[in-house]
Design an enzyme around this catalytic site. Sequence first.
Site, short mmCIF file in Angstrom:
data_model
loop_
_atom_site.label_atom_id
_atom_site.label_comp_id
_atom_site.label_asym_id
_atom_site.label_seq_id
_atom_site.Cartn_x
_atom_site.Cartn_y
_atom_site.Cartn_z
N ASP A 82 0.94 -1.11 -0.06
CA ASP A 82 0.11 0.04 -0.03
C ASP A 82 1.06 1.24 -0.19
OD1 ASP A 82 -1.52 2.16 0.90
OD2 ASP A 82 -2.92 0.68 2.20
N TYR A 173 -11.49 13.82 -6.71
CA TYR A 173 -10.19 13.29 -7.36
C TYR A 173 -9.25 14.39 -7.88
CZ TYR A 173 -7.51 10.94 -11.18
OH TYR A 173 -6.84 10.54 -11.79
#
Length: 355
Positions: A82, A173
Amino acid sequence: MAAGGAQAATTPGVQGAAPVVGPGDARRVAITGAAGFIGSHLTDRLLALGHAVCGIDDLSHGSLDNLARQQDNPAFTFHRLDVRDRDGLLRATRECDLFVHLAALKIPRYGNALATLQVNQQGAANVLELAAGGRRKVVLASTSDVYGLSERLPFAEDDPLVLGPPSVRRWAYAVSKLHDEQLAFAYAEERGLPVVPLRFFGTYGPRHHLSWWGGPQSVFLTCCLQGRPLPIHGDGLQTRSFTFIDDLVTGIVAALFAPAADGQVINLGATEEVTIRELARQVHQACGGVGEPALELVPYDSFTGKRYDDVRRRVPCVARARRLLGWQAQVGLAAGLARTLPWHRDRLAQEARDG
């Protein structure tokens, strides 16, 4: 690509690799999101050029199938990580010379705005901080979405950015990527870190994701091949430009090794502007369809449940890319779709066999 388990799984190391570049030219490049669509193609290109690659991906959207051809390459290592795992990134990239940060979550049409903001901000912060320790250059993926609702076309890098209301979640985003750009430039100014944010425009090609994550052309190809109507959000008169993956990767590699690009934000995108309806027609034609495709118009509120601000037109100015990188897209949409179709058909067949 960006979020998931932090356990590391590593392929063979780079020792003993035989670069095809000249002595002293080979670099070890860390790529986050390496198992994704863009990352895997970039991995292939850099390895073919004689560089070593350290691939990082949590496989939440990427797939090891995309990297299958490199699994026995001694110049390639893979770490399942991650990008929010700073310690894991530190261990994986300790010997890397350059970074390409691609891992991210995309427009949260169906939710996940919180994850989009957290993953994109924390991932970029970790990569930039680790790279700054050795002033190791970072090329990081931004997005054409940052131009928002601007009506000044084509979009140029220094144009004003016009985002919609903060209550509309699609802008999460764009905001996350603008934050990443600003963070990169802050590291450049205060820590002397070479950075190049690249704003991507609608990339497609073999290995694109088969869902909306992969773009409308991916969904249209699937529907055409399965004999279903092509779903179009809104009226379909919104325009986009679509960049074939080989062109995009050429631009990324150029930015990675061009000192003139350092400290610059650069658009990478094709300049052929088409409506989504025209995209549907070209996909239909590429798949052997005759006449006009069957379309299904889908209202935005039917899948968001809330207000959704779509961008009516999106096309880049690439003058800066031509000047600094000697780059512009070479593959037209019709040719790119023809090169994508065989892979897409094979992938659908494989998924059908796998159940």
